[in-house]
Design an enzyme around this catalytic site. Structure first.
Site, mmCIF file in Angstrom:
data_model
loop_
_atom_site.group_PDB
_atom_site.id
_atom_site.type_symbol
_atom_site.label_atom_id
_atom_site.label_comp_id
_atom_site.label_asym_id
_atom_site.label_seq_id
_atom_site.Cartn_x
_atom_site.Cartn_y
_atom_site.Cartn_z
ATOM 1 C CE1 TYR A 92 -3.984 -2.147 5.743
ATOM 2 C CE2 TYR A 92 -3.342 0.082 5.108
ATOM 3 C CZ TYR A 92 -3.794 -1.190 4.760
ATOM 4 O OH TYR A 92 -4.042 -1.492 3.441
ATOM 5 C CB SER A 128 -0.850 -0.002 1.272
ATOM 6 O OG SER A 128 -1.516 1.233 1.441
HETATM 7 P P1 NDP Z 1 -11.359 -6.308 0.554
HETATM 8 O O1 NDP Z 1 -11.832 -6.163 1.951
HETATM 9 O O2 NDP Z 1 -12.300 -6.115 -0.566
HETATM 10 O O3 NDP Z 1 -10.668 -7.743 0.372
HETATM 11 C C1 NDP Z 1 -9.863 -8.312 1.342
HETATM 12 C C2 NDP Z 1 -9.667 -9.778 1.004
HETATM 13 O O4 NDP Z 1 -8.816 -10.380 1.992
HETATM 14 C C3 NDP Z 1 -10.980 -10.557 1.016
HETATM 15 O O5 NDP Z 1 -11.025 -11.422 -0.069
HETATM 16 C C4 NDP Z 1 -10.904 -11.371 2.317
HETATM 17 O O6 NDP Z 1 -11.595 -12.595 2.163
HETATM 18 C C5 NDP Z 1 -9.398 -11.599 2.420
HETATM 19 N N1 NDP Z 1 -9.003 -11.927 3.778
HETATM 20 C C6 NDP Z 1 -9.059 -11.150 4.871
HETATM 21 N N2 NDP Z 1 -8.643 -11.843 5.944
HETATM 22 C C7 NDP Z 1 -8.308 -13.077 5.503
HETATM 23 C C8 NDP Z 1 -7.818 -14.255 6.150
HETATM 24 N N3 NDP Z 1 -7.549 -14.303 7.453
HETATM 25 N N4 NDP Z 1 -7.598 -15.355 5.388
HETATM 26 C C9 NDP Z 1 -7.865 -15.339 4.045
HETATM 27 N N5 NDP Z 1 -8.312 -14.258 3.399
HETATM 28 C C10 NDP Z 1 -8.538 -13.153 4.135
HETATM 29 O O7 NDP Z 1 -10.130 -5.305 0.412
HETATM 30 P P2 NDP Z 1 -9.159 -4.918 -0.813
HETATM 31 O O8 NDP Z 1 -9.449 -5.696 -1.998
HETATM 32 O O9 NDP Z 1 -9.134 -3.456 -0.868
HETATM 33 O O10 NDP Z 1 -7.762 -5.367 -0.180
HETATM 34 C C11 NDP Z 1 -6.857 -6.221 -0.835
HETATM 35 C C12 NDP Z 1 -5.439 -5.810 -0.464
HETATM 36 O O11 NDP Z 1 -5.163 -4.526 -1.011
HETATM 37 C C13 NDP Z 1 -5.174 -5.715 1.035
HETATM 38 O O12 NDP Z 1 -3.925 -6.272 1.317
HETATM 39 C C14 NDP Z 1 -5.173 -4.216 1.281
HETATM 40 O O13 NDP Z 1 -4.382 -3.880 2.391
HETATM 41 C C15 NDP Z 1 -4.569 -3.721 -0.017
HETATM 42 N N6 NDP Z 1 -4.824 -2.308 -0.328
HETATM 43 C C16 NDP Z 1 -6.115 -1.853 -0.469
HETATM 44 C C17 NDP Z 1 -6.345 -0.514 -0.684
HETATM 45 C C18 NDP Z 1 -7.726 0.059 -0.768
HETATM 46 O O14 NDP Z 1 -7.873 1.277 -0.690
HETATM 47 N N7 NDP Z 1 -8.754 -0.750 -0.931
HETATM 48 C C19 NDP Z 1 -5.230 0.431 -0.840
HETATM 49 C C20 NDP Z 1 -3.925 -0.165 -0.712
HETATM 50 C C21 NDP Z 1 -3.757 -1.478 -0.466
HETATM 51 P P3 NDP Z 1 -12.476 -13.326 3.286
HETATM 52 O O15 NDP Z 1 -13.057 -12.280 4.168
HETATM 53 O O16 NDP Z 1 -13.490 -14.082 2.473
HETATM 54 O O17 NDP Z 1 -11.515 -14.234 3.980
#
Ligand code: NDP
Length: 239
Positions: free
Chosen positions: A145, A132
């Protein structure tokens, strides 16, 4: 058949778009996250979906081995699973800090631990870690974070250097705000409200498709070209 791509966090947001994109490009894909139904409803061709917590090394191993038996060795691991629980350091619970450290840091290490040795042996392969902009600079209410994302940057760069001579690529993607449900897990309503107000000043975040395009571009370079890092944000995002 093209080579196997493993995507964590494939049930939502950025990971979901990455899974769709690589499947459209005719790659077999292994989709990993906890919510199986959200991944299965995508109904992607040549895909396997497994409900796995990314902190669970044994479950990750099982899922990856099963996919490899069906589709061949993992050519690319995309570590996208992550959580962002914003909070003031005096107020936030230890559990929230702990959860972010577990998912955001250990969650990129489990898959890496499983596939890296074999990639080095084969002299090919790519690991993509979604960090990020919060892995490059700090922001209010983001202390832990940011800590986890600084760790993703550090671990990625260190591993990249150490496997470079084996022709294995490690790529870090550092997005600014992206339109996904990421913020929804933050429990402090005031912080969420202020974040959403600020977001209006940049006229919403990037579409997750833009991040998928960056990863597609970096992955599709020849194996001897490593795009080490991509930082991408809305032009109007100043910080
Ligand atoms: P979402 O909340 O849409 O997606 C997060 C994903 O992570 C989900 O598929 C969730 O699936 C999965 N996840 C969370 N915890 C677990 C776990 N313990 N085991 C397996 N899977 C897990 O967020 P984003 O798509 O935005 O985030 C994706 C990445 O991008 C993250 O690393 C985030 O930090 C990064 N990011 C996002 C930004 C933004 O503004 N959105 C900016 C910069 C970076 P489930 O709950 O089904 O397990």
């Amino acid at each position: 058949m093209k080579k196997l791509i493993v995507i964590t966090g494939a049930s939502s947001g950025i990971g979901r778009e990455i899974a769709k994109r690589f499947s459209q490009n005719n790659h077999p894909v292994l989709l990993l996250s906890r919510r199986l139904d959200r991944m299965e409803e995508l109904d992607l061709e040549n895909s396997m979906c497994k409900s796995v917590d990314v902190t669970d090394l044994e479950k990750m191993k099982e899922a990856i081995r099963e996919a490899e038996e069906k589709y061949g060795k993992v050519d690319c691991l995309i570590n996208c699973a992550g959580i962002m629980l914003l909070g003031h350091p005096e107020e936030q619970s230890f559990k929230e800090w702990n959860d972010m450290i577990d998912v955001n840091i250990k969650g990129i290490l489990t898959g890496t631990n499983i596939v890296l040795k074999d990639m080095v042996k084969r002299n090919e392969g790519t690991v993509v870690n979604i960090s990020s902009i919060a892995g490059r600079k700090t922001f209010d209410n983001h202390a832990v974070y940011c800590g986890t994302k600084f760790a993703v940057h550090a671990i990625s760069e260190n591993i990249r250097k150490e496997v470079a001579s084996s022709n294995v690529r490690v790529i870090t993607i550092a997005p600014g705000v992206v339109e996904t449900p990421l913020l929804s897990h933050t429990t402090d309503e005031n912080i969420k409200e202020n974040y959403n107000e600020w977001k209006k000043t940049i006229e919403s975040g990037l579409e997750p498709e833009k991040i998928a395009s960056c990863i597609e571009f970096a992955y599709n370079q020849p194996q001897d070209v490593c795009i080490r890092e991509i930082v991408i944000a809305k032009t109007k995002q100043e910080d």
